[in-house]
Design a protein around this motif. Sequence first.
Motif, short mmCIF file in Angstrom:
data_model
loop_
_atom_site.label_atom_id
_atom_site.label_comp_id
_atom_site.label_asym_id
_atom_site.label_seq_id
_atom_site.Cartn_x
_atom_site.Cartn_y
_atom_site.Cartn_z
N GLU A 370 0.84 -1.21 0.00
CA GLU A 370 0.00 0.00 0.00
C GLU A 370 0.87 1.26 0.00
O GLU A 370 0.47 2.30 -0.47
N VAL A 371 2.10 1.10 0.53
CA VAL A 371 3.03 2.23 0.52
C VAL A 371 3.75 2.30 -0.83
O VAL A 371 3.99 3.38 -1.37
N ARG A 372 4.10 1.13 -1.38
CA ARG A 372 4.76 1.07 -2.69
C ARG A 372 3.81 0.38 -3.68
O ARG A 372 3.87 -0.84 -3.86
N PRO A 373 2.96 1.16 -4.34
CA PRO A 373 1.91 0.56 -5.17
C PRO A 373 2.45 -0.33 -6.30
O PRO A 373 1.73 -1.20 -6.79
N GLN A 374 3.72 -0.13 -6.69
CA GLN A 374 4.25 -1.00 -7.75
C GLN A 374 4.31 -2.47 -7.31
O GLN A 374 4.44 -3.36 -8.13
N LEU A 375 4.20 -2.72 -6.01
CA LEU A 375 4.24 -4.10 -5.51
C LEU A 375 2.86 -4.76 -5.51
O LEU A 375 2.74 -5.95 -5.28
N GLU A 376 1.84 -3.97 -5.78
CA GLU A 376 0.48 -4.49 -5.65
C GLU A 376 0.17 -5.68 -6.57
O GLU A 376 -0.42 -6.67 -6.10
N PRO A 377 0.60 -5.63 -7.84
CA PRO A 377 0.32 -6.81 -8.69
C PRO A 377 0.93 -8.08 -8.11
O PRO A 377 0.30 -9.14 -8.14
N LEU A 378 2.15 -7.97 -7.56
CA LEU A 378 2.79 -9.14 -6.95
C LEU A 378 1.98 -9.65 -5.76
O LEU A 378 1.76 -10.84 -5.58
N ARG A 379 1.55 -8.72 -4.96
CA ARG A 379 0.75 -9.09 -3.79
C ARG A 379 -0.49 -9.87 -4.23
O ARG A 379 -0.83 -10.90 -3.67
N ASN A 380 -1.14 -9.38 -5.28
CA ASN A 380 -2.36 -10.04 -5.75
C ASN A 380 -2.06 -11.44 -6.30
O ASN A 380 -2.85 -12.35 -6.12
N GLU A 381 -0.90 -11.57 -6.94
CA GLU A 381 -0.51 -12.90 -7.46
C GLU A 381 -0.42 -13.93 -6.33
O GLU A 381 -0.78 -15.08 -6.48
N TRP A 382 0.14 -13.48 -5.22
CA TRP A 382 0.35 -14.41 -4.09
C TRP A 382 -0.93 -14.68 -3.31
O TRP A 382 -1.07 -15.72 -2.68
N SER A 383 -1.82 -13.73 -3.37
CA SER A 383 -2.95 -13.74 -2.46
C SER A 383 -3.70 -15.07 -2.43
O SER A 383 -3.95 -15.65 -1.38
N SER A 384 -4.05 -15.60 -3.65
CA SER A 384 -4.88 -16.81 -3.65
C SER A 384 -4.08 -18.01 -3.15
O SER A 384 -4.62 -18.87 -2.46
N ALA A 385 -2.78 -18.08 -3.50
CA ALA A 385 -1.96 -19.20 -3.03
C ALA A 385 -1.87 -19.21 -1.50
O ALA A 385 -1.96 -20.26 -0.86
N ILE A 386 -1.71 -18.01 -0.91
CA ILE A 386 -1.59 -17.93 0.55
C ILE A 386 -2.93 -18.32 1.19
O ILE A 386 -2.98 -19.06 2.16
N MET A 388 -5.23 -20.28 -0.08
CA MET A 388 -5.45 -21.72 -0.23
C MET A 388 -4.68 -22.50 0.83
O MET A 388 -5.20 -23.42 1.45
N GLN A 389 -3.43 -22.07 1.04
CA GLN A 389 -2.60 -22.74 2.04
C GLN A 389 -3.22 -22.60 3.43
O GLN A 389 -3.27 -23.55 4.20
N ARG A 390 -3.73 -21.40 3.70
CA ARG A 390 -4.33 -21.14 5.01
C ARG A 390 -5.55 -22.05 5.22
O ARG A 390 -5.73 -22.67 6.25
N ASN A 391 -6.37 -22.15 4.16
CA ASN A 391 -7.56 -23.01 4.26
C ASN A 391 -7.16 -24.46 4.46
O ASN A 391 -7.78 -25.19 5.22
N ARG A 392 -6.07 -24.86 3.74
CA ARG A 392 -5.62 -26.24 3.87
C ARG A 392 -5.22 -26.53 5.32
O ARG A 392 -5.58 -27.54 5.89
N ILE A 393 -4.47 -25.58 5.90
CA ILE A 393 -4.04 -25.77 7.29
C ILE A 393 -5.26 -25.86 8.20
O ILE A 393 -5.38 -26.76 9.01
N ASN A 394 -6.21 -24.93 7.99
CA ASN A 394 -7.41 -24.93 8.85
C ASN A 394 -8.18 -26.23 8.75
O ASN A 394 -8.56 -26.81 9.75
N SER A 395 -8.37 -26.72 7.49
CA SER A 395 -9.19 -27.92 7.37
C SER A 395 -8.43 -29.16 7.81
O SER A 395 -9.03 -30.11 8.31
#
Length: 416
Positions: A370-386, A388-395
């Motif tokens: 949010e401070v360096r907006p050029q990183l936002e696309p990268l953040r979005n790329e990771w978002s679903s993988a993270i 999914m992993q979180r859900n896997r751990i929970n379940s």
Amino acid sequence: MNQTNPIILSRDQHLISRKQIDENCLKVLYRLHRHGYKAYLVGGSVRDLLLGRQPKDFDIGTDATPSQVRKLFRNCFLVGRRFRLAHIRFGGNQVIEVATFRRHPGDDELPEEEAEHSHFVQNVFGSPEEDAARRDFTINALFYNIADFSVIDYVGGLKDLETKTLRVIGDPRVRFVEDPVRMLRAIEFKNRLGLSMDQSIYQAIAEHKALLATAAPARIREEIMELFRHKISAPVLKQCRELEMLPHLLAGYPGSDESIALLEKIDRRTASGIPIDESFAIAALYLRLFADSCPPSRHAHIGEALRQANDILVPHSRYFSIAKGIHHQARELLIGCFRLARGRGLRGEKRFLQHPLTPLAFELFTLWSEVRPQLEPLRNEWSSAIDMQRNRINSSNAPIKKARYKQKSARKKHHK
Ligand code: ATP
Ligand code: MG
């Protein structure tokens, strides 16, 4: 010391009601009072109650000596080497601190550093007036007297609360030399309570800021964590930068605009109810410096990132005696941000996603993006993988817990 008459507000002249005071604290106040001792609510709690804020804790001042206090309470323990304090324990880990009024030690008594290493406890008990005078700011030196529910002001704190002014008791130059941590506390209280600072404080800081480097690191560390807990790390460190205090306070922290902008996000996160821990705060402090010292490219090496993270964090951890666990966790968070900034599809990604600290690193990275907006696309790329992993751990966690519970209850039955 000459006696001065305090300003006294009777119970109908102020808005503090006993309903706002912790029940156990009231019990302690009443018991001291019943046994003929003075019993005052002191320090931050009186200030906060007068400002209509919920106090963090309730401290008590009395003219009973620590051993007299101990005789009155079964659940009482004496603590502290330099000054004996009584801790009265209640259920749920609650501790009410009772301190005997004390005065500032005179010139013929041991200086603080020596006293700290001495095995003898200094006998510096004093009057309520002397106790008010040894405190740091006028607004922190008000008393609430349980005997008649009045507020007692020896130092002009009531007027300063009214005009929202932070004023040092006595000459700030003298009081800051005596204890340099007060310079940081000044900026802290100003920002916490939205006060204006008396001009003499600015002048004294300009003169004596270098003394911050001579203060006990453990105390500075604690005050810095207080800034994070009170969600004011950004404005306070920004002002410390403007007043050129940072080199003496946090030698490795330059306090750039981007870094302060990240701290603002961190403060907002804490304000939303997420508790802040020290490793997260340290990683946040140094993330800008780290990110610039090893710009992540697809080919950037983790080894180099580790070296840079160490170069930045080790001096901080050494100076403040940060425990290994906290230091390692802060480093993992920085390295996590580095991996996230390199992008997806690199070697080790699966293991990285399974690492228990990755969700937290991702949280930090999200604020950073949010401070360096050029990183936002990268953040979005990771978002679903993270996610999914979180859900896997929970379940995968849920059935294990259930199975264990069943086993346990089966065992219990067997024993019956
Ligand atoms: P908080 O809400 O953060 O607990 P507080 O005012 O209670 O604020 P503490 O750090 O808990 O602050 O200290 C309690 C009291 O002790 C202060 O209100 C002040 O009167 C006194 N005090 C604390 N630190 C100093 C200091 N460095 N010099 C003089 N007095 C101090
Ligand atoms: Mg306090």
